[in-house]
Design a protein around this motif. Sequence first.
Motif, mmCIF file in Angstrom:
data_model
loop_
_atom_site.group_PDB
_atom_site.id
_atom_site.type_symbol
_atom_site.label_atom_id
_atom_site.label_comp_id
_atom_site.label_asym_id
_atom_site.label_seq_id
_atom_site.Cartn_x
_atom_site.Cartn_y
_atom_site.Cartn_z
ATOM 1 N N MET A 1 0.844 -1.184 0.000
ATOM 2 C CA MET A 1 0.000 0.000 0.000
ATOM 3 C C MET A 1 0.886 1.243 0.000
ATOM 4 S SD MET A 1 -3.006 0.923 2.705
ATOM 5 C CE MET A 1 -1.847 0.782 4.075
ATOM 6 N N PRO A 2 1.109 1.865 -1.147
ATOM 7 C CA PRO A 2 2.027 3.011 -1.217
ATOM 8 C C PRO A 2 1.464 4.240 -0.522
ATOM 9 C CG PRO A 2 0.951 2.665 -3.333
ATOM 10 C CD PRO A 2 0.567 1.505 -2.467
ATOM 11 N N GLN A 3 2.367 5.060 0.016
ATOM 12 C CA GLN A 3 1.983 6.286 0.696
ATOM 13 C C GLN A 3 2.954 7.399 0.315
ATOM 14 O OE1 GLN A 3 1.925 4.781 4.814
ATOM 15 N NE2 GLN A 3 -0.299 4.965 4.778
ATOM 16 N N LEU A 4 2.487 8.637 0.443
ATOM 17 C CA LEU A 4 3.302 9.803 0.122
ATOM 18 C C LEU A 4 3.100 10.863 1.196
ATOM 19 C CD1 LEU A 4 5.058 11.491 -1.894
ATOM 20 C CD2 LEU A 4 2.884 12.277 -2.890
ATOM 21 N N ASP A 5 4.183 11.386 1.731
ATOM 22 C CA ASP A 5 4.103 12.462 2.715
ATOM 23 C C ASP A 5 4.036 13.815 2.004
ATOM 24 O OD1 ASP A 5 4.213 10.701 4.850
ATOM 25 O OD2 ASP A 5 6.400 10.787 4.982
ATOM 26 N N VAL A 6 2.994 14.597 2.332
ATOM 27 C CA VAL A 6 2.787 15.912 1.722
ATOM 28 C C VAL A 6 2.345 16.891 2.796
ATOM 29 C CG1 VAL A 6 1.544 17.244 -0.013
ATOM 30 C CG2 VAL A 6 2.071 14.854 -0.465
ATOM 31 N N ASP A 7 3.178 17.859 3.122
ATOM 32 C CA ASP A 7 2.786 18.953 4.019
ATOM 33 C C ASP A 7 2.086 18.463 5.284
ATOM 34 O OD1 ASP A 7 3.829 20.808 2.250
ATOM 35 O OD2 ASP A 7 1.926 21.078 1.203
ATOM 36 N N GLY A 8 2.707 17.539 5.985
ATOM 37 C CA GLY A 8 2.158 17.069 7.245
ATOM 38 C C GLY A 8 1.113 15.988 7.132
ATOM 39 N N ALA A 9 0.782 15.564 5.922
ATOM 40 C CA ALA A 9 -0.182 14.484 5.710
ATOM 41 C C ALA A 9 0.530 13.292 5.076
ATOM 42 C CB ALA A 9 -1.322 14.947 4.809
ATOM 43 N N ARG A 10 0.022 12.129 5.360
ATOM 44 C CA ARG A 10 0.507 10.921 4.685
ATOM 45 C C ARG A 10 -0.643 10.391 3.837
ATOM 46 N NH1 ARG A 10 4.417 6.929 7.699
ATOM 47 N NH2 ARG A 10 5.720 8.694 7.076
ATOM 48 N N LEU A 11 -0.487 10.518 2.518
ATOM 49 C CA LEU A 11 -1.540 10.136 1.586
ATOM 50 C C LEU A 11 -1.363 8.691 1.147
ATOM 51 C CD1 LEU A 11 -1.564 13.304 -0.712
ATOM 52 C CD2 LEU A 11 -2.858 12.908 1.398
ATOM 53 N N THR A 12 -2.420 7.918 1.290
ATOM 54 C CA THR A 12 -2.440 6.537 0.816
ATOM 55 C C THR A 12 -3.067 6.516 -0.577
ATOM 56 O OG1 THR A 12 -2.648 5.693 3.068
ATOM 57 C CG2 THR A 12 -3.299 4.216 1.281
ATOM 58 N N TYR A 13 -2.466 5.753 -1.472
ATOM 59 C CA TYR A 13 -2.969 5.742 -2.847
ATOM 60 C C TYR A 13 -2.779 4.378 -3.486
ATOM 61 C CZ TYR A 13 1.959 6.227 -4.232
ATOM 62 O OH TYR A 13 3.308 6.028 -4.415
ATOM 63 N N ASP A 14 -3.431 4.165 -4.603
ATOM 64 C CA ASP A 14 -3.244 2.982 -5.449
ATOM 65 C C ASP A 14 -2.803 3.443 -6.822
ATOM 66 O OD1 ASP A 14 -4.201 1.070 -3.514
ATOM 67 O OD2 ASP A 14 -6.238 1.717 -3.976
ATOM 68 N N ASP A 15 -1.900 2.704 -7.417
ATOM 69 C CA ASP A 15 -1.375 3.012 -8.753
ATOM 70 C C ASP A 15 -1.266 1.687 -9.491
ATOM 71 O OD1 ASP A 15 -0.081 3.947 -10.993
ATOM 72 O OD2 ASP A 15 1.797 4.459 -9.968
ATOM 73 N N GLU A 16 -2.232 1.403 -10.337
ATOM 74 C CA GLU A 16 -2.332 0.095 -10.976
ATOM 75 C C GLU A 16 -2.464 0.234 -12.487
ATOM 76 O OE1 GLU A 16 -5.494 -2.127 -9.174
ATOM 77 O OE2 GLU A 16 -4.771 -1.786 -7.134
ATOM 78 N N GLY A 17 -2.298 -0.896 -13.173
ATOM 79 C CA GLY A 17 -2.454 -0.926 -14.615
ATOM 80 C C GLY A 17 -1.156 -0.725 -15.359
ATOM 81 N N PRO A 18 -1.170 -0.986 -16.671
ATOM 82 C CA PRO A 18 0.048 -0.918 -17.481
ATOM 83 C C PRO A 18 0.586 0.506 -17.633
ATOM 84 C CG PRO A 18 -1.881 -1.256 -18.879
ATOM 85 C CD PRO A 18 -2.348 -1.395 -17.464
ATOM 86 N N ARG A 19 1.882 0.653 -17.428
ATOM 87 C CA ARG A 19 2.516 1.978 -17.563
ATOM 88 C C ARG A 19 2.723 2.368 -19.021
ATOM 89 N NH1 ARG A 19 1.450 1.106 -13.025
ATOM 90 N NH2 ARG A 19 2.595 1.673 -11.128
ATOM 91 N N ASP A 20 2.705 1.389 -19.906
ATOM 92 C CA ASP A 20 2.988 1.668 -21.316
ATOM 93 C C ASP A 20 1.719 1.802 -22.152
ATOM 94 O OD1 ASP A 20 2.215 -0.970 -21.111
ATOM 95 O OD2 ASP A 20 3.827 -1.773 -22.362
ATOM 96 N N ALA A 21 0.575 1.962 -21.510
ATOM 97 C CA ALA A 21 -0.679 2.111 -22.253
ATOM 98 C C ALA A 21 -0.651 3.387 -23.086
ATOM 99 C CB ALA A 21 -1.863 2.133 -21.290
ATOM 100 N N ALA A 22 -1.344 3.353 -24.214
ATOM 101 C CA ALA A 22 -1.375 4.527 -25.091
ATOM 102 C C ALA A 22 -2.164 5.671 -24.479
ATOM 103 C CB ALA A 22 -1.986 4.140 -26.437
ATOM 104 N N ASP A 23 -3.176 5.366 -23.685
ATOM 105 C CA ASP A 23 -4.016 6.396 -23.076
ATOM 106 C C ASP A 23 -3.340 7.004 -21.855
ATOM 107 O OD1 ASP A 23 -6.243 6.042 -24.832
ATOM 108 O OD2 ASP A 23 -6.751 4.210 -23.750
ATOM 109 N N VAL A 24 -3.658 8.257 -21.580
ATOM 110 C CA VAL A 24 -3.115 8.906 -20.388
ATOM 111 C C VAL A 24 -3.674 8.215 -19.149
ATOM 112 C CG1 VAL A 24 -2.863 11.132 -21.541
ATOM 113 C CG2 VAL A 24 -4.967 10.630 -20.280
ATOM 114 N N PRO A 25 -2.968 8.303 -18.021
ATOM 115 C CA PRO A 25 -3.490 7.705 -16.785
ATOM 116 C C PRO A 25 -4.847 8.296 -16.401
ATOM 117 C CG PRO A 25 -1.171 8.231 -16.544
ATOM 118 C CD PRO A 25 -1.611 8.847 -17.843
ATOM 119 N N LEU A 26 -5.625 7.471 -15.741
ATOM 120 C CA LEU A 26 -6.944 7.850 -15.246
ATOM 121 C C LEU A 26 -6.821 8.059 -13.740
ATOM 122 C CD1 LEU A 26 -9.933 8.126 -16.070
ATOM 123 C CD2 LEU A 26 -10.135 5.638 -15.884
ATOM 124 N N VAL A 27 -7.218 9.222 -13.254
ATOM 125 C CA VAL A 27 -7.028 9.581 -11.842
ATOM 126 C C VAL A 27 -8.390 9.849 -11.210
ATOM 127 C CG1 VAL A 27 -5.977 11.212 -10.233
ATOM 128 C CG2 VAL A 27 -4.752 10.548 -12.323
#
Length: 259
Positions: free
Chosen positions: A1-27
């Motif tokens: 479960m990846p996390q990122l520290d930003v300005d006093g917060a620790r954000l939990t996120y998911d990042d899935e799917g192929p990195r080489d897809a032709a379409d831009v990432p969906l957020v």
Amino acid sequence: MPQLDVDGARLTYDDEGPRDAADVPLVFVHGWTADRHRWDHQMAHFSTRRRVVRLDLRGHGESTGAGVRTIGELARDVLALLDHLEVERCALVGHSMGGMIAQTVALGHAARVERMVLVNSIGRMAYSRGRGLLMAASTLVPFKLFVAANIQRAFAPGYPREEIREHIRASAATPREVVMTLYGAMRAFDVLDRAGEIAVPTLMVHGYHDVQLPVGQMLRMAKAYPDAVVRILDAGHELPLEKPAELTGALDAFLTAKR
């Protein structure tokens, strides 16, 4: 479960799917008192063929942090995550408050957004005098009752009561400070007069029975957008929960349409 520290917060996120897809990432960005799992159906569908990112906003779900006072501050968290993941351009999807965040990103960083989807979201909170007084008074009741009243009315008639009770319990677990300050942030949110500046192709999907953010307010916003498509579904305010497959279908059609 990846996390990122930003300005006093620790954000939990998911990042899935192929990195080489032709379409831009969906957020995907969830709404007030919710978490990233609002998008489970869409995550499972789209991550088979394109990169998909979703996060718990600060103070929500498995993310920590409080003290945020404006929608703009939440937008900066989203941008910090995109920078961390080296996502230069994306298709941005936001539900309710998440749609307010998406609009804020699009207005301040148009080059980062290829397409945008607003689910049960609006550009300005508008109240009649009577409703405004009712909403102001609702903040004076006990916190759990305040949360329960807001979540209860988010669903269209007929949605299973036990499921609503479960969502009320989950929402009430969001820290009181986060709930109340962001409630105020949503009430203060207003970008309607700037809607004409958002030129990216935009899909607005709304529930016909939405009493939280009525469909008429969304239609008023849609008229101001240069390039907007509108879909109205037979649901309330919680489209990702009430009609997940129909919402996914609407997203799929919009994202694959030639522009």
